[in-house]
Design a protein around this motif. Structure first.
Motif, PDB file in Angstrom:
ATOM      1  N   PHE A   1      -0.471  -2.458   3.814  1.00  0.00           N
ATOM      2  CA  PHE A   1      -0.453  -3.649   2.972  1.00  0.00           C
ATOM      3  C   PHE A   1       0.950  -3.919   2.442  1.00  0.00           C
ATOM      4  O   PHE A   1       1.684  -2.990   2.105  1.00  0.00           O
ATOM      5  N   ASP A   2       1.287  -5.199   2.338  1.00  0.00           N
ATOM      6  CA  ASP A   2       2.568  -5.609   1.766  1.00  0.00           C
ATOM      7  C   ASP A   2       2.562  -5.461   0.249  1.00  0.00           C
ATOM      8  O   ASP A   2       3.577  -5.133  -0.357  1.00  0.00           O
ATOM      9  N   LYS A   3       1.400  -5.736  -0.335  1.00  0.00           N
ATOM     10  CA  LYS A   3       1.272  -5.694  -1.792  1.00  0.00           C
ATOM     11  C   LYS A   3      -0.063  -5.047  -2.148  1.00  0.00           C
ATOM     12  O   LYS A   3      -1.115  -5.453  -1.650  1.00  0.00           O
ATOM     13  N   VAL A   4       0.016  -4.049  -3.017  1.00  0.00           N
ATOM     14  CA  VAL A   4      -1.170  -3.416  -3.587  1.00  0.00           C
ATOM     15  C   VAL A   4      -1.105  -3.691  -5.079  1.00  0.00           C
ATOM     16  O   VAL A   4      -0.045  -3.517  -5.694  1.00  0.00           O
ATOM     17  N   PHE A   5      -2.216  -4.138  -5.659  1.00  0.00           N
ATOM     18  CA  PHE A   5      -2.190  -4.437  -7.090  1.00  0.00           C
ATOM     19  C   PHE A   5      -3.509  -4.085  -7.756  1.00  0.00           C
ATOM     20  O   PHE A   5      -4.543  -3.943  -7.104  1.00  0.00           O
ATOM     21  N   ALA A   6      -3.427  -3.926  -9.076  1.00  0.00           N
ATOM     22  CA  ALA A   6      -4.594  -3.650  -9.908  1.00  0.00           C
ATOM     23  C   ALA A   6      -4.371  -4.318 -11.256  1.00  0.00           C
ATOM     24  O   ALA A   6      -3.236  -4.387 -11.738  1.00  0.00           O
TER      25      ALA A   6
ATOM     26  N   GLU B   1       4.970  -3.059  -2.018  1.00  0.00           N
ATOM     27  CA  GLU B   1       5.117  -2.926  -3.464  1.00  0.00           C
ATOM     28  C   GLU B   1       3.766  -2.741  -4.147  1.00  0.00           C
ATOM     29  O   GLU B   1       2.792  -3.407  -3.797  1.00  0.00           O
ATOM     30  N   LEU B   2       3.741  -1.849  -5.135  1.00  0.00           N
ATOM     31  CA  LEU B   2       2.591  -1.645  -5.999  1.00  0.00           C
ATOM     32  C   LEU B   2       2.848  -2.382  -7.305  1.00  0.00           C
ATOM     33  O   LEU B   2       3.935  -2.249  -7.889  1.00  0.00           O
ATOM     34  N   SER B   3       1.869  -3.166  -7.772  1.00  0.00           N
ATOM     35  CA  SER B   3       1.987  -3.879  -9.051  1.00  0.00           C
ATOM     36  C   SER B   3       0.778  -3.558  -9.909  1.00  0.00           C
ATOM     37  O   SER B   3      -0.361  -3.805  -9.505  1.00  0.00           O
TER      38      SER B   3
END
Length: 167
Positions: free
Chosen positions: A89-94, A121-123
């Motif tokens: 994944f390009d972006k992982v977020f929570a 990136e993790l956000s």
């Protein structure tokens, strides 16, 4: 449909979703962010996970057209159980997922690192009850992510909205 909470619209705006991004949302709840993200995608996709069967059911109902189009996939799983056969994944977020600051998230961060594409990136987004708590939470998360070899940066969205990004 009810109004979109400010923390979710700010989170999706802060993610700067590109039309072809591959995203993973941890703890999707009723799927509001999934819907907002899907509206920005053309060739990209979002995979959303939640441990709650009720949340997954609600997220699926809210995002039926996105599921049908293939832009969204909603899975019932905890982060620890999530197995995606090498998918990246390009972006992982929570959003407001507490496991990252209530204990040492070493296993979870290692798993997320294995899911991030090169340059991904993790956000981690939070909306604590006060500006002071938002600052303390950002400092705690910065220390935690740094101690696990990540490079965090803090983004503020007003007094109480905070995002700690790491790559």
């Amino acid at each position: 449909m009810p109004a979109v909470p400010q923390r979710l619209s700010w989170a999706v705006e802060t993610l700067a979703v590109a039309p072809g991004d591959r995203l993973l949302e941890i703890g999707c709840g009723p799927g509001v962010a999934v819907s907002l993200v899907c509206d920005l995608l053309t060739t990209g996709t979002i995979t959303a996970v939640d441990r709650s069967a009720t949340a997954v059911e609600r997220a699926g109902a809210r995002n039926a057209r996105h599921l049908e189009s293939g832009r969204a996939r909603i899975l019932r799983a905890s982060l620890e159980e999530l197995r995606l056969d090498g998918e990246r994944f390009d972006k992982v977020f929570a959003v407001n997922v507490n496991l990252f600051w209530t204990r040492d998230p070493a296993r979870e961060l290692a798993h997320i690192s294995s899911l991030l594409a090169y340059g991904g990136e993790l956000s981690l987004f939070y909306e604590p009850p006060s500006a002071e708590r938002a600052s303390a939470l950002a400092a705690d998360l910065t220390r935690t992510l740094s101690s696990h070899g990540l490079t965090p940066t803090v983004v503020r969205g007003g007094e109480r909205l905070v995002c700690v990004r790491a790559s």
